[in-house]
Design a protein around this motif. Structure first.
Motif, PDB file in Angstrom:
ATOM      1  N   LEU A 152      -5.366   9.303  -4.466  1.00 14.89           N
ATOM      2  CA  LEU A 152      -4.736   9.678  -3.202  1.00 14.89           C
ATOM      3  C   LEU A 152      -5.786   9.932  -2.128  1.00 14.89           C
ATOM      4  O   LEU A 152      -5.622   9.536  -0.965  1.00 14.89           O
ATOM      5  N   GLN A 157       0.832   4.116  -2.971  1.00 16.59           N
ATOM      6  CA  GLN A 157       0.514   5.516  -2.716  1.00 16.59           C
ATOM      7  C   GLN A 157       1.564   6.431  -3.346  1.00 16.59           C
ATOM      8  O   GLN A 157       1.224   7.484  -3.896  1.00 16.59           O
ATOM      9  N   ARG A 186       0.836  -1.205   0.000  1.00 12.04           N
ATOM     10  CA  ARG A 186       0.000   0.000   0.000  1.00 12.04           C
ATOM     11  C   ARG A 186       0.871   1.254   0.000  1.00 12.04           C
ATOM     12  O   ARG A 186       0.564   2.229  -0.692  1.00 12.04           O
ATOM     13  N   TRP A 187       1.973   1.248   0.749  1.00 14.46           N
ATOM     14  CA  TRP A 187       2.885   2.398   0.834  1.00 14.46           C
ATOM     15  C   TRP A 187       3.472   2.728  -0.539  1.00 14.46           C
ATOM     16  O   TRP A 187       3.483   3.882  -0.960  1.00 14.46           O
ATOM     17  N   TYR A 191      -7.104   6.593  -0.915  1.00 12.76           N
ATOM     18  CA  TYR A 191      -6.179   5.952   0.017  1.00 12.76           C
ATOM     19  C   TYR A 191      -6.309   6.552   1.416  1.00 12.76           C
ATOM     20  O   TYR A 191      -6.155   5.848   2.423  1.00 12.76           O
ATOM     21  N   ASP A 192      -6.568   7.857   1.470  1.00 12.61           N
ATOM     22  CA  ASP A 192      -6.709   8.512   2.763  1.00 12.61           C
ATOM     23  C   ASP A 192      -8.033   8.145   3.433  1.00 12.61           C
ATOM     24  O   ASP A 192      -8.094   7.989   4.658  1.00 12.61           O
ATOM     25  N   SER A 249       1.088   6.701  -7.018  1.00 12.81           N
ATOM     26  CA  SER A 249      -0.167   7.382  -7.372  1.00 12.81           C
ATOM     27  C   SER A 249      -0.062   8.896  -7.285  1.00 12.81           C
ATOM     28  O   SER A 249      -0.980   9.603  -7.710  1.00 12.81           O
ATOM     29  N   ASN A 261       0.711   5.515   6.960  1.00 16.51           N
ATOM     30  CA  ASN A 261       0.347   6.822   6.396  1.00 16.51           C
ATOM     31  C   ASN A 261       1.638   7.562   6.040  1.00 16.51           C
ATOM     32  O   ASN A 261       2.225   8.236   6.892  1.00 16.51           O
TER      33      ASN A 261
END
Length: 364
Positions: free
Chosen positions: A228, A97, A93-94, A231-232, A100, A296
């Motif tokens: 983005l 992100q 996931r990191w 993802y948040d 992206s 995050n």
């Protein structure tokens, strides 16, 4: 700022290149786990002292029974599987992100190539399109990054920074009053597409295919901004994060008791310091802390993305491409290998000659 060490590990010599990185503090695992480790050892030695100097014989017998019980059943917690899969998901996931994050460079090249005109009108159109694009991604950053939010807490700060004009800020403010539920980060992209349409009507864009290309790029950019934001908003399910955290801490709470030194323990080293228990704690808690710091990447951790730098860089490079370098290029001249058609070999410096390559056999 992101901790970078690629240049230091480019070549492996001697005992390895990673050993010299172990002493670093910033961005290190020691910085993440030292407080947990101190708390762990404090509780461990408190129980140890209680057993050795405070409890009577019956109390020691009960304590030894608890040690045996915890030692026998601690392995029922599937820590390696649960934590390993969790960290793997977090790292994927990191990286996704990071890939992206939208960059305005490709769009700036299209704008510079297709929106013609050396006069003030053409220059204003190109610069305004890119200002809107940079404004859009900066709005996204303020919604997902505390660092950027502190820098641009309100739309007035966008006006102060030159990303918005006062009239544009007023339009967004009016829309926020009419439709307060939804963010307006997409509005500058709508304005940019309207400028593209106007430029086509004025003949500054010479064909409809160029218009389509620009609109497609604007939509692609807006789509990446939306990713983005997703993802948040859409996190890894809280229940999984809770399971992993409970598994790790319950495992080591059990270990504090199960790995205590008792009188029938055949290993005397643990009387003074729990060596392998501490190493196990260091690795597993470090693994969990890595996941916590990467979940995050737009926060304030050492290895989080440098989004404030991106904000500055986006606007500077965009203006450079569409204004300073618009329709500019060096003088066309014959290259060094004009008569040879292509070079037999490019020159080497004295330092690079030891690294001169030999072509693979398949190409010989």
């Amino acid at each position: 700022m992101t901790v970078t060490y690629n240049a230091e590990v480019a070549t492996v010599r001697g005992l390895g290149c990673f050993l010299k990185l172990l002493a670093r503090w910033r961005g290190s695992i020691y910085k993440l786990v030292w407080m947990d480790l101190i708390l762990f050892l404090t509780i461990y030695y408190s129980l140890n002292v209680t057993y050795r100097y405070i409890l009577d014989e019956s109390g020691k017998h009960v304590f030894e029974s608890m040690v045996i019980y915890c030692k026998d059943y601690v392995n029922l917690i599937p820590l390696s599987f649960v934590l390993g899969f969790y960290v793997s998901v977090i790292m994927t996931r990191w990286w996704n992100q990071y890939t992206s994050i939208p960059h305005p460079d490709p769009l700036a090249v299209f704008v510079s190539a297709t929106v013609h005109g050396q006069d003030e009108r053409g220059r204003v159109m190109r610069r305004t399109i890119m200002r809107y694009v940079c404004c859009c991604v900066t709005m996204i950053f303020t919604m997902i990054s505390p660092r950027v939010k502190k820098r641009f807490p309100t739309l007035d700060h966008f006006v102060e920074a030159g990303l918005l004009q006062q009239s544009e800020r007023d339009i967004i403010g009016d829309l926020d009053k009419k439709f307060p539920k939804y963010p307006k980060h997409w509005l500058p992209i709508v304005w940019a597409s309207s400028i593209v349409t106007r430029a086509r009507k004025e003949g500054r864009i010479r064909d409809d295919f160029a218009v389509k290309t620009l609109v497609d790029e604007l939509n692609k950019f807006r789509g990446q901004c939306g990713i983005l934001l997703q993802y948040d908003h859409i996190n890894i399910p809280l229940v999984y994060t809770q399971v992993v955290t409970l598994a790790v801490y319950s495992y080591f709470i059990t270990n504090i008791i199960g790995h205590q030194w008792v009188e029938d323990n055949k290993y005397k080293m643990d009387l003074y310091f729990p060596i392998f228990t501490t190493l196990e704690f260091f690795f597993y808690i470090g693994w969990l802390k890595v996941a916590e710091s990467m979940i995050n990447p737009f926060g304030d951790d050492d290895d989080d993305f440098e989004v404030n730098w991106m904000v500055d860089r986006n606007l500077q490079v965009s203006y450079l491409i569409v204004d300073e370098m618009h329709h500019e290029h060096p003088q066309l001249v014959r290259d060094q290998y004009w008569d040879e058609v292509f070079p037999a070999e490019l020159p080497y410096t004295a330092e690079s000659k030891p690294f001169k390559y030999s072509p693979p056999p398949i190409y010989c």
